[in-house]
Motif scaffolding. Structure first.
Motif, mmCIF file in Angstrom:
data_model
loop_
_atom_site.group_PDB
_atom_site.id
_atom_site.type_symbol
_atom_site.label_atom_id
_atom_site.label_comp_id
_atom_site.label_asym_id
_atom_site.label_seq_id
_atom_site.Cartn_x
_atom_site.Cartn_y
_atom_site.Cartn_z
ATOM 1 N N PRO A 244 0.838 -1.198 0.000
ATOM 2 C CA PRO A 244 0.000 0.000 0.000
ATOM 3 C C PRO A 244 0.876 1.252 0.000
ATOM 4 N N ALA A 245 0.591 2.183 -0.884
ATOM 5 C CA ALA A 245 1.411 3.387 -0.988
ATOM 6 C C ALA A 245 1.394 4.201 0.299
ATOM 7 N N SER A 246 0.279 4.153 0.999
ATOM 8 C CA SER A 246 0.144 4.943 2.232
ATOM 9 C C SER A 246 1.074 4.457 3.337
ATOM 10 N N ALA A 247 1.606 3.227 3.209
ATOM 11 C CA ALA A 247 2.473 2.681 4.254
ATOM 12 C C ALA A 247 3.867 3.279 4.226
ATOM 13 N N GLY A 248 4.259 3.854 3.075
ATOM 14 C CA GLY A 248 5.609 4.387 2.979
ATOM 15 C C GLY A 248 6.624 3.288 3.227
ATOM 16 N N THR A 249 7.548 3.531 4.153
ATOM 17 C CA THR A 249 8.541 2.507 4.503
ATOM 18 C C THR A 249 8.157 1.760 5.779
ATOM 19 N N ARG A 250 6.946 1.998 6.244
ATOM 20 C CA ARG A 250 6.506 1.335 7.475
ATOM 21 C C ARG A 250 6.507 -0.178 7.307
ATOM 22 N N LYS A 251 6.852 -0.890 8.353
ATOM 23 C CA LYS A 251 6.895 -2.346 8.288
ATOM 24 C C LYS A 251 5.490 -2.927 8.202
ATOM 25 N N LEU A 252 5.363 -3.955 7.360
ATOM 26 C CA LEU A 252 4.075 -4.598 7.149
ATOM 27 C C LEU A 252 4.220 -6.114 7.267
ATOM 28 N N PRO A 253 3.170 -6.791 7.687
ATOM 29 C CA PRO A 253 3.181 -8.254 7.587
ATOM 30 C C PRO A 253 3.243 -8.655 6.120
ATOM 31 N N ALA A 254 3.922 -9.760 5.834
ATOM 32 C CA ALA A 254 4.205 -10.149 4.457
ATOM 33 C C ALA A 254 3.479 -11.444 4.084
ATOM 34 N N ILE A 255 3.041 -11.506 2.830
ATOM 35 C CA ILE A 255 2.338 -12.688 2.332
ATOM 36 C C ILE A 255 2.936 -13.108 0.996
ATOM 37 N N LEU A 256 3.332 -14.365 0.925
ATOM 38 C CA LEU A 256 3.797 -14.966 -0.312
ATOM 39 C C LEU A 256 2.578 -15.474 -1.077
ATOM 40 N N VAL A 257 2.464 -15.091 -2.346
ATOM 41 C CA VAL A 257 1.320 -15.479 -3.188
ATOM 42 C C VAL A 257 1.814 -16.487 -4.223
ATOM 43 N N ILE A 258 1.187 -17.656 -4.250
ATOM 44 C CA ILE A 258 1.694 -18.730 -5.116
ATOM 45 C C ILE A 258 0.653 -19.086 -6.169
ATOM 46 N N HIS A 259 1.055 -18.994 -7.397
ATOM 47 C CA HIS A 259 0.167 -19.100 -8.548
ATOM 48 C C HIS A 259 -0.282 -20.534 -8.827
ATOM 49 N N GLU A 260 -1.180 -20.641 -9.789
ATOM 50 C CA GLU A 260 -1.620 -21.934 -10.305
ATOM 51 C C GLU A 260 -0.534 -22.479 -11.231
ATOM 52 N N ASN A 261 -0.845 -23.499 -11.995
ATOM 53 C CA ASN A 261 0.179 -24.159 -12.814
ATOM 54 C C ASN A 261 0.425 -23.451 -14.145
ATOM 55 N N ARG A 262 0.324 -22.135 -14.130
ATOM 56 C CA ARG A 262 0.579 -21.392 -15.362
ATOM 57 C C ARG A 262 1.499 -20.195 -15.133
#
Length: 299
Positions: free
Chosen positions: A92-110
């Motif tokens: 999110p742009a509003s976060a600037g350099t603020r620390k955020l929880p992170a999520i790895l997004v894993i795609h389908e077989n394409r």
């Protein structure tokens, strides 16, 4: 504009054939030959395939240039995998350099197609830093064509690909703008990778597999992260293995919740195809975001 097609507009046997085609168990010619008997009223087998295939523009919820976000492609090292892996990062742009929880997004077989990039942007709008690696990086990345993407996916060295996902998780978790809380969400093939990561990553704080293959039951004892497992109602290919794995998770004392959505097809969260179920997808996404906020915190 004609009404959007849904799974109810297609014979269930045709949907099963399409699922086999999508997952490489049936080639294009095989699908077209078998689908021919469902062609009627001037609709050809090729027309049926086109109707069932992704329409990325129809499913886009967040534009790539949305001003509320900071997005971009980055390439990270993967020394135990394919050397490097390219991915898509959104905050999110509003976060600037603020620390955020992170999520790895894993795609389908394409690979990292426009739909998965859109999912990544959605998570950023929900207040997370999200990163989606592209398993097809060693073959030039997502090729812009779904058939070619499936063909390329079958050529991957899956052992090295899994190392690429481990490298991506480590890179994301170690970023200076991460809170150190790490989640993972994946769809179909990616759902199976989330299950696998839960058996490998001690620092995984939450995993959400959407209709992904279950690991072997003996792997369940290694799961430490809480899991939120989404399953379709009609998806024998995936659902058949779940009871044995669920029993193993219970025996291991793992924290998990399984939610099954009656009347839905495999891929019900993917809003680029007719298998999409709007009501179930909305419910599953709201539950997913709440689960991540509960386990990862919010910025």
């Amino acid at each position: 504009m004609p009404p959007r097609l849904t799974a109810q507009d297609f014979d269930q046997e045709l949907l099963i054939l399409f699922d086999a085609y999508v997952h490489g168990n049936l080639d294009r010619r095989g699908f077209l030959d078998k689908a021919q008997r469902f062609a009627k009223a001037g609709v050809t087998a090729a027309g049926l395939l086109a109707s069932l295939s992704p329409n990325f523009a129809a499913g886009q919820q967040v534009k790539p240039d949305d001003g509320r976000l900071q997005t971009g492609h980055v390439t990270i090292p993967s020394p135990q995998g394919n050397g490097q892996v390219r991915g898509y990062l959104a905050r999110p742009a509003s976060a600037g350099t603020r620390k955020l929880p992170a999520i790895l997004v894993i795609h389908e077989n394409r690979g990292l197609n426009p739909h998965i990039e859109d999912i990544t942007r959605r998570l950023a709008l929900d207040g997370f830093m999200a990163f989606a690696p592209d398993a097809l990086t060693p073959l030039g990345g997502y090729p812009g064509d779904e058939d070619k993407a499936r063909e390329n996916f079958a050529k991957l060295d899956q052992a090295k690909t899994r190392e690429d996902f481990l490298a991506a998780a480590a890179w994301l978790d170690a970023r200076a703008d991460s809170t150190g809380k790490l989640g993972a969400v994946g769809f179909c093939y990616g759902g199976g990778i989330v299950h696998w990561l839960a058996t490998r990553l001690a620092n995984l704080d939450a995993g959400v597999p959407f209709y992904g293959n279950s690991p072997a039951p003996e792997e369940a004892a290694k799961v430490k992260a809480p899991l939120l497992v989404h399953l379709a109602g009609t998806d024998e290919r995936i659902n058949a293995a779940w009871p044995a794995y669920e029993a193993a998770l219970k025996a291991a004392g793992a924290k998990y919740t399984m939610l099954q959505y009656p009347g839905t097809q495999h891929g019900f969260n993917n809003d680029t195809t007719p298998r999409y179920d709007a009501a179930a997808a909305k419910m599953a996404w709201e539950r997913t975001v709440a689960f991540f906020r509960s386990n990862l915190g919010v910025a």
